[in-house]
Design an enzyme around this catalytic site. Structure first.
Site, PDB file in Angstrom:
ATOM      1  N   GLU A  46     110.616   0.005  70.346  1.00 31.96           N
ATOM      2  CA  GLU A  46     109.367   0.291  71.043  1.00 31.96           C
ATOM      3  C   GLU A  46     108.152  -0.243  70.283  1.00 31.96           C
ATOM      4  O   GLU A  46     107.299   0.498  69.804  1.00 31.96           O
ATOM      5  CB  GLU A  46     109.223   1.800  71.286  1.00 31.96           C
ATOM      6  N   GLU A  83     117.432   2.447  76.013  1.00 29.92           N
ATOM      7  CA  GLU A  83     117.317   3.915  75.999  1.00 29.92           C
ATOM      8  C   GLU A  83     117.094   4.413  77.414  1.00 29.92           C
ATOM      9  O   GLU A  83     116.270   3.855  78.157  1.00 29.92           O
ATOM     10  CB  GLU A  83     116.134   4.384  75.143  1.00 29.92           C
TER      11      GLU A  83
HETATM   12  C1  BGP Z   1     111.724   6.970  72.460  1.00 32.32           C
HETATM   13  C2  BGP Z   1     112.179   6.749  71.052  1.00 32.32           C
HETATM   14  C3  BGP Z   1     113.360   7.536  70.627  1.00 32.32           C
HETATM   15  C4  BGP Z   1     113.521   8.871  71.306  1.00 32.32           C
HETATM   16  C5  BGP Z   1     113.183   8.832  72.775  1.00 32.32           C
HETATM   17  C6  BGP Z   1     113.155  10.173  73.446  1.00 32.32           C
HETATM   18  O1  BGP Z   1     110.346   6.859  72.493  1.00 32.32           O
HETATM   19  O2  BGP Z   1     112.508   5.402  70.821  1.00 32.32           O
HETATM   20  O3  BGP Z   1     113.346   7.581  69.239  1.00 32.32           O
HETATM   21  O4  BGP Z   1     112.968   9.868  70.601  1.00 32.32           O
HETATM   22  O5  BGP Z   1     111.970   8.196  73.026  1.00 32.32           O
HETATM   23  O6  BGP Z   1     111.975  10.829  73.116  1.00 32.32           O
HETATM   24  P1  BGP Z   1     111.924  12.336  72.679  1.00 32.32           P
HETATM   25  O7  BGP Z   1     112.899  12.438  71.552  1.00 32.32           O
HETATM   26  O8  BGP Z   1     110.531  12.593  72.294  1.00 32.32           O
HETATM   27  O9  BGP Z   1     112.372  13.111  73.853  1.00 32.32           O
END
Ligand code: BGP
Length: 482
Positions: free
Chosen positions: A190, A383
């Protein structure tokens, strides 16, 4: 309904700073994530109820932790010690590919050492080799929000161009050591986080630059990382001679709230700034004109030179990858809800998770079509998934039908996008084994097919338990049935 596509890679994703634990073992240094304490959220869905305090003055006391606060990312899911058990589970669920990250602070704890830390290399060689033995393909993220904090202290983080060179040295070490084991590389997770939260993405603090505007700080941090990304692509192509380098962007698909032309213009500007800008930089290798105009307006002057701009132009990525959890809306009159990395507008047609993230499988189909039409580069969803406060029942499992439904709808959307003609070659579900939340530091915001027995304060055994979705996913892998 069957979904079988030859050569499509299905898998799961994790990140070192949320999953490994053992934050100070074997010479590793700390990163920003490990310096943010757990703070119970008053209202999980309220925009802005997370991310308290990223100023240097706030994080520095964390190093000694005199307040005795709990820092969840220091403990993660204890994957550092339990990696074999975890990889066994991924292999049992029949994943094709595992996306993981390597912690820079385990390899070069201060960034400026001339030789890498042998203990760090040993850990990742063992882990990667074990993945290969279990038949998994591997995608490695080189930087998942975890610049070593000492680089922030000594060099001011990614505002300093020396950090680009430190990162290239680190990337070269990884490709030399593990080039034969890794199938795909993502230089940054990201990468747009640096423009959204530069302290987190680039350990860049406004306090270190008196008189500088926040816009200058965030866009310069991003620029330096974009140059680093292009340099990794250049080096990687020379060293490994394969088209296996991608950019990873937090995708922020939004819709105009209605067909009022004023809202359409606002939406267009929003999508340029929040989505296309980053993809344009990675895929086309230059600043789009709409950003140059915005920089003029904001009085942002990017510190760069023709050599950097040539590197950007001539080393664009081989594929585009992105995280997709939700969609939002844009318009003069929208009410906000919480979202990944930033708040967004509510959509009356969509339901949301407890954290306010709006569930939108058709938005994934739209996003895939949109990106393929615009860039004609292969796509990879790195993701996606559903955060839920799962409860382990007496049978030591979780009846997570809601997650099965979420995944199923998103898999169907991918199928539809492929039928639309999109070139997409893989998908990794986020947090395939439960880990600490990136945004809220909760252990109880769970995404996995596997439950990890820790609470928000890391009470628990850390033992792993298969959820109902584990069996569902495995069956899908074996049969293609959705
Ligand atoms: C993205 C990141 C991850 C992960 C995911 C889910 O932004 O790359 O590292 O954390 O989001 O987010 P969260 O864990 O805040 O639910």
């Amino acid at each position: 309904m069957k979904f079988i596509k030859k050569d499509f890679l299905w898998g799961g994703a994790t990140a070192a700073y949320q999953f490994e634990g053992e934050f100070d073992k074997d010479g590793k240094s700390m990163n920003m994530g490990e310096m943010i304490p757990y703070i119970k959220l008053e209202d999980r869905a309220s925009p802005g109820s997370k991310r308290k305090g990223f100023a240097r003055a706030f994080v520095e006391p964390a190093i000694e932790n005199k307040e005795g606060l709990h820092y969840p990312k220091r403990f993660g899911s204890n994957h550092y010690n339990r990696y074999k058990e975890d990889i066994d589970l991924l292999a049992e669920a029949k994943l094709d590919i595992y996306r993981m990250s390597i912690s820079w602070g385990r390899i070069y704890p201060n960034g400026d050492e001339s030789t890498p830390n042998p203990k760090g290399l040993e850990f990742y060689r063992n882990l990667l080799t074990y993945c290969k033995q279990k038949g998994l393909k591997i995608m490695v993220t080189m930087h998942h929000f975890d610049t070593p904090y000492p680089i922030g202290v000594k060099y001011g983080g990614w505002m300093n161009k020396q950090v680009i060179e430190m990162f290239i040295k680190y990337a070269k070490t990884l490709m030399t050591e593990f080039g034969d084991l890794v199938d795909y590389w993502l230089p940054f997770n990201e990468i747009n986080i640096s423009a959204l939260v530069p302290m987190m993405g680039g350990v860049a603090f406004l306090e270190d630059h008196p008189g500088m505007s926040y816009d200058q700080l965030r866009f310069q941090t991003l620029h330096n990382q974009m140059v680093a990304q292009a340099k990794v692509v250049q080096l990687g192509h020379e060293m490994l001679n394969k088209k296996i380098f991608g950019s990873m962007i937090a995708n922020m698909t939004a819709y105009p709230i209605d067909c009022n032309p004023i809202n359409i213009i606002e939406w267009q500007k929003h999508q340029e700034l929040n989505r296309y800008f980053y993809y344009d930089m990675a895929a086309i290798g230059e600043y789009p004109t709409y950003m140059l105009k915005l920089f003029e307006k904001l009085n942002v002057k990017i510190d760069t030179n023709p050599e950097e701009m040539n590197i950007l132009k001539n080393n664009t990525v081989d594929f585009l990858s992105f995280s997709y959890y939700m969609s939002g809306t844009v318009g003069k009159t929208v009410e906000n809800t919480s979202g990944n990395l930033s708040a967004t507008g509510k959509n009356p047609f969509l339901k949301a998770t407890e954290w306010g993230w709006q569930i939108d499988p058709q938005g994934l189909r739209y996003t895939l079509n949109d990106l393929w039409d615009r860039y004609h580069l292969p796509l990879f969803i790195s993701e996606n998934g559903m955060g839920y406060d799962d409860k382990l029942n007496d049978q030591k499992t979780v009846e997570d039908d809601y997650r099965i439904d979420y995944l199923k709808q998103h898999f169907l959307a991918i199928k539809e996008a492929i039928e639309d003609g999109v070139n997409i070659f893989g998908y990794t579900m986020w947090g395939v084994i439960d880990l600490v939340s990136g945004g809220t530091n909760e252990m109880s915001k769970r995404y996995g097919l596997v439950y990890v027995d820790y609470d928000d304060f890391h009470n628990g055994t850390g033992n792993r338990f298969k959820k109902k979705s584990f069996d569902w996913f495995k069956h899908f892998m074996e049969s293609g049935e959705l």
